[in-house]
Design a protein around this motif. Sequence first.
Motif, mmCIF file in Angstrom:
data_model
loop_
_atom_site.group_PDB
_atom_site.id
_atom_site.type_symbol
_atom_site.label_atom_id
_atom_site.label_comp_id
_atom_site.label_asym_id
_atom_site.label_seq_id
_atom_site.Cartn_x
_atom_site.Cartn_y
_atom_site.Cartn_z
ATOM 1 N N ASP B 11 0.844 -1.121 -0.211
ATOM 2 C CA ASP B 11 -0.061 -0.058 0.097
ATOM 3 C C ASP B 11 1.064 1.171 0.107
ATOM 4 N N SER B 12 0.691 1.896 -0.906
ATOM 5 C CA SER B 12 1.706 3.120 -0.866
ATOM 6 C C SER B 12 1.278 4.228 -0.082
ATOM 7 N N ALA B 13 2.223 5.280 0.160
ATOM 8 C CA ALA B 13 1.955 6.214 1.383
ATOM 9 C C ALA B 13 0.756 7.104 0.832
ATOM 10 N N SER B 14 0.697 7.418 -0.393
ATOM 11 C CA SER B 14 -0.418 8.134 -0.918
ATOM 12 C C SER B 14 -1.823 7.399 -0.795
ATOM 13 N N SER B 15 -1.551 6.364 -1.042
ATOM 14 C CA SER B 15 -2.940 5.337 -1.046
ATOM 15 C C SER B 15 -3.412 5.333 0.552
ATOM 16 N N PRO B 75 -0.871 15.715 4.950
ATOM 17 C CA PRO B 75 -0.587 15.010 3.835
ATOM 18 C C PRO B 75 -0.312 13.502 3.913
ATOM 19 N N LEU B 76 0.327 13.102 5.217
ATOM 20 C CA LEU B 76 1.073 11.655 5.506
ATOM 21 C C LEU B 76 -0.006 11.184 6.502
ATOM 22 N N ALA B 77 -1.197 11.218 6.418
ATOM 23 C CA ALA B 77 -2.076 11.027 7.375
ATOM 24 C C ALA B 77 -1.946 9.414 7.642
ATOM 25 N N GLY B 78 -1.505 9.150 8.762
ATOM 26 C CA GLY B 78 -1.473 7.678 9.077
ATOM 27 C C GLY B 78 -0.595 6.811 8.467
ATOM 28 N N ASP B 114 9.862 17.177 13.099
ATOM 29 C CA ASP B 114 8.524 17.905 13.504
ATOM 30 C C ASP B 114 7.666 18.278 11.998
ATOM 31 N N LYS B 115 8.154 18.299 11.041
ATOM 32 C CA LYS B 115 7.406 18.390 9.770
ATOM 33 C C LYS B 115 6.643 17.239 9.416
ATOM 34 N N LEU B 116 6.962 16.036 9.931
ATOM 35 C CA LEU B 116 6.371 14.815 9.533
ATOM 36 C C LEU B 116 5.488 14.698 10.524
ATOM 37 N N ILE B 117 5.421 14.996 11.784
ATOM 38 C CA ILE B 117 4.665 14.862 12.890
ATOM 39 C C ILE B 117 3.288 15.903 12.454
ATOM 40 N N GLU B 118 3.675 16.959 12.179
ATOM 41 C CA GLU B 118 2.726 18.132 11.664
ATOM 42 C C GLU B 118 1.806 17.669 10.340
ATOM 43 N N ALA B 119 2.475 16.829 9.598
ATOM 44 C CA ALA B 119 1.805 16.090 8.439
ATOM 45 C C ALA B 119 1.218 14.874 8.605
ATOM 46 N N ASP B 120 1.088 14.605 10.151
ATOM 47 C CA ASP B 120 0.293 13.346 10.699
ATOM 48 C C ASP B 120 0.852 11.992 10.118
ATOM 49 N N GLU B 226 5.136 9.182 -6.976
ATOM 50 C CA GLU B 226 4.017 10.005 -6.091
ATOM 51 C C GLU B 226 4.287 10.245 -4.647
ATOM 52 N N ASP B 227 4.906 8.941 -4.002
ATOM 53 C CA ASP B 227 5.214 8.878 -2.591
ATOM 54 C C ASP B 227 6.413 9.650 -2.143
ATOM 55 N N MET B 228 7.446 9.591 -3.256
ATOM 56 C CA MET B 228 8.894 10.621 -3.147
ATOM 57 C C MET B 228 8.289 11.947 -3.028
ATOM 58 N N LYS B 229 7.698 12.466 -4.037
ATOM 59 C CA LYS B 229 7.206 13.672 -4.268
ATOM 60 C C LYS B 229 6.295 14.346 -2.810
ATOM 61 N N LEU B 230 5.528 13.340 -2.395
ATOM 62 C CA LEU B 230 4.710 13.840 -1.067
ATOM 63 C C LEU B 230 5.583 13.823 -0.056
ATOM 64 N N LEU B 231 6.538 12.774 -0.065
ATOM 65 C CA LEU B 231 7.562 12.985 1.227
ATOM 66 C C LEU B 231 8.536 14.145 1.025
ATOM 67 N N MET B 232 8.946 14.566 -0.066
ATOM 68 C CA MET B 232 9.763 15.783 -0.143
ATOM 69 C C MET B 232 8.877 16.838 0.052
ATOM 70 N N THR B 233 7.739 16.892 -0.521
ATOM 71 C CA THR B 233 6.874 18.172 -0.318
ATOM 72 C C THR B 233 6.563 18.550 1.352
ATOM 73 N N VAL B 234 6.618 17.394 2.014
ATOM 74 C CA VAL B 234 6.566 17.554 3.620
ATOM 75 C C VAL B 234 7.790 18.115 4.198
ATOM 76 N N ILE B 235 8.986 17.313 3.826
ATOM 77 C CA ILE B 235 10.168 17.520 4.676
ATOM 78 C C ILE B 235 11.103 18.827 4.136
ATOM 79 N N SER B 236 10.959 19.047 2.855
ATOM 80 C CA SER B 236 11.747 20.237 2.141
ATOM 81 C C SER B 236 11.390 21.613 2.657
ATOM 82 N N GLY B 237 12.191 22.569 2.268
ATOM 83 C CA GLY B 237 11.791 23.990 2.676
ATOM 84 C C GLY B 237 12.848 24.514 3.706
ATOM 85 N N HIS B 238 13.028 25.833 3.619
ATOM 86 C CA HIS B 238 13.646 26.700 4.390
ATOM 87 C C HIS B 238 13.611 26.555 5.898
#
Lengths: 103, 482, 474
Positions: B11-15, B75-78, B114-120, B226-238
């Motif tokens: 089951d993918s992360a997105s699913s 975006p990473l609910a559960g 912190d970002k992962l927890i924030e993203a659930d 899709e999962d790579m992009k999802l995870l990158m969207t959550v963890i990247s940034g300033h």
Amino acid sequence: MDNNEEQIISKQDVSYVASLARLDLNDDELESFTVQLSAVLVHAKDLSSIDLSDLPPTSHPLALKNVFRLDTARESISREEVLSVAPQRTETGFLVPPILGED
Amino acid sequence: MQSRIDTFKFDSASSIASQVSKGRVSAMEITEQHLARIKSLNSDLNAFITVSDNLARSQAEKIDKKFKNGETLGPLAGVPIAIKDNIVVRGVETTCASKILKGWTPPYNATVIDKLIEADAVIVGKSNMDEFAMGSSTEHSAFGPTKNPFDLDRVPGGSSGGSAAAVAANLVPIALGSDTGGSIRQPAAFCGVLGLKPTYGFVSRYGLVAFASSLDQIGPFAKTIEDMKLLMTVISGHDSNDSTSLNFETTPVLNPSKTDIKGLRVGIVKEFNEGLTSNIAVSLKNAIEKLQVAGAVIEEVSIPSVKFCLSAYYLIAPAEASSNLARFDGVRYGARENGDNVEQMMIATRTKGFGDEVKRRIMLGTYALSKGYYDAYYKSAQQVRTLVIREFSKVYSSVDILLSPTTPSTAFKIGEKLDDPMEMYLSDIMTIPTNLAGHPAINVPFGSDDSGLPIGLQIMAPALKDGKLLSIANFLLSQEGN
Amino acid sequence: MEEEVYEPVIGLEVHCELKTITKLWCGCKNEFGVEPNTNICPVCLGLPGSLPVLNEQAVKFAAMIGLALNCEVKPSIFHRKNYFYPDMPKDFQISQYDQPINVNGFLKLDKNVTIGVVRAHMEEDTGKTTHIGSSGRIHESSGASIDYNRAGVPLVEIVSAPEIKSAEEAKKYVSELRAILVATNTTDGKMEEGSMRVDANVSVRKIGSIEFGTRTEIKNLNSLRSLVRAIDYEISRQINVIKNGEKVKQETRHWNEDASTTVPLRSKEEADDYRYFPEPDLVEVDLGNDIVRQLKQSLPVMPLERRQRIIELLKNPNEDSAFIVVDLDLDGLLLEVVKQGADAELALKRFSNEFAGYVEEVKALQPERLVELLNLEQTGQLSATQAKAVFAEMLTTKSSPSQISTGLGFGGLEDSELSELLKGIISNCPNEWNRFKDGDGKVQQFFIGQVMKATKGQANGKVVLSLLEAMKNS
């Protein structure tokens, strides 16, 4: 490993470096580390074949400048949380064995 | 060849995130399911050093409560995620696979946590690795080697071998690793999963226990783009806690507008084509053909300085490491050995606490920085780094991306290279240059060798073309096995 | 004497803590004297994974210090200085090395003496170690407790050229430097609290020699007094070593205040192999010309110039008094009262003595009141003693000096009353009176003293003297 390669680092060098790094090596380790470090340094000798004279050193892959923080205070963390995982502690500090060489 | 690749329904992360967000399944059900799978397989794979089941269950409970309260989930609910054990999670033992940190529970979270927890997301455990990320096989772990799920007698690669193996064996759909000289891409290649080393500064390093600060990057493992992009969207940034963190919008980087293969200029690095096994050479050739068919323009390019990268890397990384690892002295945290005075205590603690590979690199780095040798070793290596950056930049004026194998060979046998550090170091030869340049690169599984072991190809691109890499990787994935 | 053929060469390294609100790399408070290990976080404890972020205010303070010391402010980077020490959380110190923020400055001690400032660079402070044990002596102690509150506090290290020629000159340099730093409001300069710390590099050489002798570095100089004593001790120690035909060893020595000696610190062969390399977790600092110009414009008038403004007003220049007044930041008020008509000499005398103990109170007074007080004394309407009493009263009542003076009954002694009093004294002391008449000037003090005694100090000495002169001539 090519045993014909010269050893460009001596046991004394390795022993000096270990003491700088606060590591204690037994005789066997001293022997094997000297051989292994030599192998890497022999490989690194290829750098001397390049003309580097016009190249400035790069210590950052990205040339950023002036990254600052404002001088505003925020909460510190709990002393207890930190001291509770210290190897040894006093009531308020980190306890260490005696420090030589000072008053 | 004993394998742990089975027919467990992936089951993918997105699913998962989509189902949990819609309430079709609870975060707790997903968590229990994955904890159970970890429990049944980890004794064979040794992918996890710590399974954080308490934290995972309490996070899952919170997420389910949020859902019940009608709140929108992240975006990473559960989604269960494995975290390499050199990324700090508050209250969960962080060892870096070293005896010297045994028992240390950090009082803070890494920014990515912190970002992962924030993203659930749900953190299910800390994954195995080479001690302090120094190694290419995950054999240099104080907690025993991780096994390759495709063949338990083989290494999963390293240093992020635990994360790669965990994703490959479907213990988790996504995981975080860190890449200093190939430590995400090489194990991703050995384990047949996607692994991205982002542009230096794209993901905050705050809370990543430093190996070589100017090379380290945290990055994702997954099985789908899709999962790579999802995870990158959550963890990247300033991140204002990391002075080397880039300050710009991440969305355009991760979602570039133009991603056509048609007209894409692909460079094949001549210097990387030497000494490949025939299986890997075939995979590369296949990929080139697929790209050509889709309209890409292939060009052979030369980056002469890549042959000096290994030497430069094995001076720069150990030098920085020798300094970064000085703090493990038994004073403030972790293990301590007794000593009559503080100096004896420090020596005893470090001597017993560090494994051989870590000691080797600390000594190598100390030597490279010491009086009389700095210019010949450290400074020269930094100058080579300048040369590498210049040559890459020149090549990228004529091609958009570079394609190469990720590794010169597929997964090797456990113990095969342990006694010859130099031989082990050579397995990073194709991944190191991008770390020196600070560029992004991704491993894409593409075919397998005669023994059924995965082969990985590496796509490299200029800084901040991380999203482009994901798109091209997506194309290659779609072509694999066609 | 043989000592005379040697001259000392002294260079000073002064560390001062910057008065920022927070530490150099993190938002923990920069405070002195709080509970141990309460201002700590992952960054200043050097916990694995933590990273430093530079405090902008600290950089600006550092640049201001450089500008105040006539340095060039340059683009700079940080290095790691690697060595193991338990009070240093990362076992390396982040410091500036070959590209410091400030270079090539100087510090003027007075009109004739200028000492070069080689560099003034930024670095982080360490934690503090407290030895635990039955006695304070190291070999008997059972351990040490470490407090990291001070770890990561911003420091600027100011390195002088080896151009200081005596212990006294070293003291003057440190005093002047301290005055400049306090004036820029970048540091509080408290040697006793360790916010300003001095290490001295001392060597001796034969007079006329161009080459430097081997130097020693002296640490633990916690006061100006220690600085002078330690340097003097070290100079004579080195001269003795050379006279005995031995060589001075390059080493770090510790000043022991109780024993009044310097003793070598345990030295290790690798002690100075610090393996400096550029700090990869930090980026280049380049404030740019605009900000540097703004910082320069924001600098206050420097103490030397402020002292000069006072000294210009005087017939007999008094550097020491001017130093005190400027140090107490009372010079502005002093210039104002002189401008309003007070006598400069008298004003400086009072400002540097009587007023110096009540800086805040004096600043709260209206300048006109101070002018009035000083004029009352200058014209002889109040004696020095009376003026002091009036001043004391002014601090609490804030009334005008003349009112206070009347209230205290000063000025109530008319000349006629004094004349009567003097006549009585003269008749009781005929010998002294004859000597006075014969021109023995020393005896006038005797008569003034007698009058003061009789009037409980309320008479004005100048008035008494003029009355005596008048009587002599009548």
